[in-house]
Scaffold this motif. Structure first.
Motif, PDB file in Angstrom:
ATOM      1  N   LYS A 150      22.066  20.831 113.909  1.00 24.66           N
ATOM      2  CA  LYS A 150      21.735  21.894 112.991  1.00 24.66           C
ATOM      3  C   LYS A 150      20.793  21.352 111.940  1.00 24.66           C
ATOM      4  CE  LYS A 150      23.702  25.513 109.648  1.00 24.66           C
ATOM      5  NZ  LYS A 150      22.451  25.484 108.929  1.00 24.66           N
ATOM      6  N   ASP A 151      20.901  19.996 111.344  1.00 22.42           N
ATOM      7  CA  ASP A 151      20.301  19.730 110.264  1.00 22.42           C
ATOM      8  C   ASP A 151      19.465  18.346 110.225  1.00 22.42           C
ATOM      9  OD1 ASP A 151      22.460  18.201 110.443  1.00 22.42           O
ATOM     10  OD2 ASP A 151      22.854  17.891 108.326  1.00 22.42           O
ATOM     11  N   ARG A 152      19.445  17.969 111.730  1.00 24.45           N
ATOM     12  CA  ARG A 152      18.723  16.873 112.004  1.00 24.45           C
ATOM     13  C   ARG A 152      17.167  16.868 111.591  1.00 24.45           C
ATOM     14  NH1 ARG A 152      19.435  16.144 118.258  1.00 24.45           N
ATOM     15  NH2 ARG A 152      17.959  17.719 119.171  1.00 24.45           N
ATOM     16  N   ALA A 153      16.522  18.084 111.341  1.00 24.28           N
ATOM     17  CA  ALA A 153      15.230  18.227 111.086  1.00 24.28           C
ATOM     18  C   ALA A 153      14.839  18.027 109.639  1.00 24.28           C
ATOM     19  CB  ALA A 153      14.512  19.447 111.401  1.00 24.28           C
ATOM     20  N   SER A 154      15.808  18.053 109.040  1.00 27.64           N
ATOM     21  CA  SER A 154      15.994  17.658 107.464  1.00 27.64           C
ATOM     22  C   SER A 154      15.692  16.367 107.020  1.00 27.64           C
ATOM     23  CB  SER A 154      17.034  18.555 106.791  1.00 27.64           C
ATOM     24  OG  SER A 154      16.942  19.866 106.918  1.00 27.64           O
ATOM     25  N   PHE A 155      15.956  15.498 108.083  1.00 29.41           N
ATOM     26  CA  PHE A 155      16.185  14.104 107.489  1.00 29.41           C
ATOM     27  C   PHE A 155      15.068  13.150 108.430  1.00 29.41           C
ATOM     28  CE2 PHE A 155      20.683  15.265 106.773  1.00 29.41           C
ATOM     29  CZ  PHE A 155      20.879  14.897 106.006  1.00 29.41           C
ATOM     30  N   ILE A 156      14.264  12.705 107.663  1.00 31.07           N
ATOM     31  CA  ILE A 156      13.350  11.654 108.501  1.00 31.07           C
ATOM     32  C   ILE A 156      13.348  10.335 107.919  1.00 31.07           C
ATOM     33  CG2 ILE A 156      10.886  11.428 108.707  1.00 31.07           C
ATOM     34  CD1 ILE A 156      10.088  14.299 107.868  1.00 31.07           C
ATOM     35  N   ALA A 157      14.101   9.611 108.854  1.00 30.70           N
ATOM     36  CA  ALA A 157      14.829   8.328 108.620  1.00 30.70           C
ATOM     37  C   ALA A 157      13.722   7.159 108.038  1.00 30.70           C
ATOM     38  CB  ALA A 157      15.724   7.793 109.676  1.00 30.70           C
ATOM     39  N   GLU A 158      12.702   7.304 108.611  1.00 27.82           N
ATOM     40  CA  GLU A 158      11.611   6.446 108.374  1.00 27.82           C
ATOM     41  C   GLU A 158      11.204   6.150 106.930  1.00 27.82           C
ATOM     42  OE1 GLU A 158       8.167   6.972 110.679  1.00 27.82           O
ATOM     43  OE2 GLU A 158       7.497   8.836 109.597  1.00 27.82           O
ATOM     44  N   ARG A 159      11.647   7.518 106.258  1.00 30.43           N
ATOM     45  CA  ARG A 159      11.226   7.541 104.853  1.00 30.43           C
ATOM     46  C   ARG A 159      12.277   7.096 104.023  1.00 30.43           C
ATOM     47  NH1 ARG A 159       7.917  13.530 105.135  1.00 30.43           N
ATOM     48  NH2 ARG A 159       6.705  12.992 107.152  1.00 30.43           N
TER      49      ARG A 159
END
Ligand code: ZN
Length: 289
Positions: A150-159
């Protein structure tokens, strides 16, 4: 303007747009569009507003905004616009460079809050505040590493992973205090262990409400975003924060409201409403008369 030991400034770092329906959950568009008009794609205007706190020793930044990274597709989906506001220029306007920042409190790691921890240089990502210590709740960090569908699009790990790799990340346990007169208020409705920042002074108290109350239109308690993982928990957490704000005259700072920077709230028969609004400086000045 000061609150207690801290000189406080607002640092606006960019504009972007999100789907209006997603921003207001079950609230019908006929109600929310009066407060926040939508365009033909149904998106509404939003800002990323950081808080800067300075005392004799520390220069503390709260959240880093959406940042300048991301390809054309990303920028176009979110209509990222940094033509009028961006971090380095906003810091320069108060006489600072990124190297002056000693500490960064991240309310949570969604890309519109922590995206500005890195910047692009020669096609590579580099840390914008490499000498600053960055603070995240431990429970939130663990969630951000393995979010749900549901929420993985909100996290951009490389940042945000570079903070860990560079050894400049401090993971906090709930209740841990880091700075004098700054209270980290942990909430779990929007995502797990988001930390709101409360600054206590003698004649004013300011709450940086992050994604618990992202815009002034979210003051009515049931106006909860569709993004939230636990909307009923958000509802309870909003009631607690709003009740205290109405009783004590807390000034709420809205991270995402392009028009209303800060406001106080009133409790009436039909729930909570905005009492006074203005820039944070205006609100602090008014709280002293
Ligand atoms: Zn968020």
């Amino acid at each position: 303007m000061k609150i207690g030991r801290y000189t406080v400034d607002i640092i606006e770092t960019g504009r972007f747009r999100l789907d209006g329906g997603a921003m207001f959950g079950v609230v019908p568009k006929t109600l929310w569009e009066k407060a926040t008009p939508a365009d033909s794609a149904n998106t509404i205007a939003m800002t990323t507003r950081s808080l800067l706190l300075r005392d004799d020793v520390r220069i503390i930044l709260v959240d880093t905004g959406i940042g300048d990274t991301g390809n054309e597709k990303f920028r176009s989906i979110y209509s990222v616009d940094r033509s009028e506001h961006e971090m380095v220029a906003a810091l320069a306007a108060v006489g600072l460079t990124p190297a002056d920042v000693t500490d960064v409190i991240l309310t949570h790691l969604h890309f519109d809050h922590a995206g500005g921890c890195v910047r692009e240089a020669d096609g590579q990502l580099e840390l914008l505040f490499p000498d600053a210590r960055h603070f995240v709740q431990k429970r939130h960090w663990l969630w951000a590493l393995e979010p749900s569908e549901k929420d993985r699009a909100s996290f951009i790990a490389e940042r945000f992973l570079p903070l860990h790799d560079a050894g400049i990340l401090t993971l906090l346990d709930e209740g841990e205090e880091v700075f004098t007169d700054i209270d980290l208020h942990v909430v779990d409705g929007h995502t797990f262990a988001q930390q709101l920042v409360r600054i206590e002074g003698d004649d004013a108290s300011v709450l940086y409400a992050a994604d618990l109350i992202p815009m002034s239109a979210h003051i009515p308690a049931p106006w909860v975003m569709s993004y939230d993982l636990q909307p009923l928990v958000t509802l309870r957490e909003k009631h607690a924060v709003l009740e205290r704000a109405a009783e004590h005259g807390d000034i709420l700072v809205f991270e995402h409201d392009p028009l209303v920077e800060a406001a106080t709230v009133l409790r009436g028969n039909r729930g909570y409403t905005m009492e006074r609004s203005g820039t944070l400086q205006e609100m602090l000045a008014a709280s002293r008369v």
